[in-house]
Design a protein around this motif. Structure first.
Motif: not given
Length: 285
Positions: A77, A81, A166, A212, A215
């Motif tokens: 991610h 991302g 993201f 973060s 997530f």
């Protein structure tokens, strides 16, 4: 001074009823025998539910995959991302259209994405094997039958679905960086990598750390993808702790044991939140 408190009291009471009460009862039930199938009457049994966790191989497997799923997913991610956000921040024709369509996977319900992925990775008629077979003649593989490849498939689908969102959040942070700063760095002779690590990273670090945290929490508590895509299989290899709670509570009807797993998951989330908060403080300093 009592008027403001009286005005918000109904909202506070509703919040306590819908949030604090379930949390407190989960802790209480984790110390009780609530195995409906075996005739549990809710009697107090101390730490037996927690001790059972150490001898339950399914919990060990679920814990292993939960950690693997969360760590690997968050690493990609961050890498993919930020890279996607940088691409979307470039000046090119059609970027507004691209920013719109890139969110389509995220907008898809997780259950739908999981069911579609279950069909896509099917060894007999899935489109993944079909695409590979167009390059490698006669290719065939049962992705969701093998434990290792089933885990990889779950992680890939999770990344495909959530990385766009993201990236959009990181993109919002990138757009606050003044173009004059990049121009000044270019005049001073800074290269692409120097500009990225000296200007871009410091300016988006707080945003990246903040999102973060959320997530990471979503990865830890995510069970819809596993439920729809693999049902925890094969042999519980893709079962995460949140999915194990679902199975114990509603399939095995052992609410006490499910509550104990939920408490453990709650503690893990607290630890992760603490680590992320400390990391965010260091970034801020």
């Amino acid at each position: 001074m009592w008027i403001p408190w009286m005005m918000i009291l109904p909202a506070i009471m509703i919040r306590c009823l819908t949030t604090l009460y379930p949390v407190i009862m989960t802790f209480v039930n984790s110390f009780r025998n609530m195995d409906v199938i075996k005739g549990g009457q809710g009697e107090f049994i101390g730490l037996q539910n927690y001790l059972k966790l150490f001898s339950d191989d399914k919990i060990g497997t679920s814990m292993e995959f939960t950690i693997m799923f969360t760590v690997i997913s968050m690493i990609f991610h961050l890498l993919l991302g930020v890279a996607l956000a940088m691409m979307l921040n470039m000046k090119f024709k059609g970027k507004k259209f691209l920013r719109t369509i890139v969110l389509i996977p995220w907008a898809m319900p997780m259950i739908v994405a999981g069911r579609a992925a279950r069909w896509g990775f099917n060894g007999t008629y899935g489109f993944v094997n079909d695409l590979i077979a167009r390059v490698i003649n006669g290719f065939h593989f049962d992705w969701l039958v093998n434990a290792d490849t089933a885990r990889i498939a779950v992680i890939i689908v999770d990344l495909w679905k959530d990385i766009p969102f993201f990236a959009i959040l990181v993109l919002a942070s990138l757009q606050y960086i003044s173009a004059d700063v990049y121009e000044a760095a270019k005049i001073d002779g800074a290269g692409v990598f120097r500009t990225f690590f000296s200007i871009t990273v410091p300016n988006i670090a707080k945003t990246v750390m903040s999102i973060s945290i959320f997530f990471t929490m979503w990865r830890v508590t995510n069970f819809e993808l596993v439920y729809a895509m693999t049902s925890g299989g094969p042999h519980d290899s893709t079962s995460v702790l949140s999915y194990r709670i679902l199975i114990e509570a509603f399939n095995n009807l052992n609410l006490g044991y499910a509550s104990a797993i939920a408490v453990v998951l709650f503690i893990i989330m607290l630890i992760l939140s603490g680590v992320n908060t400390l990391a965010m403080k260091k970034v801020s300093d």
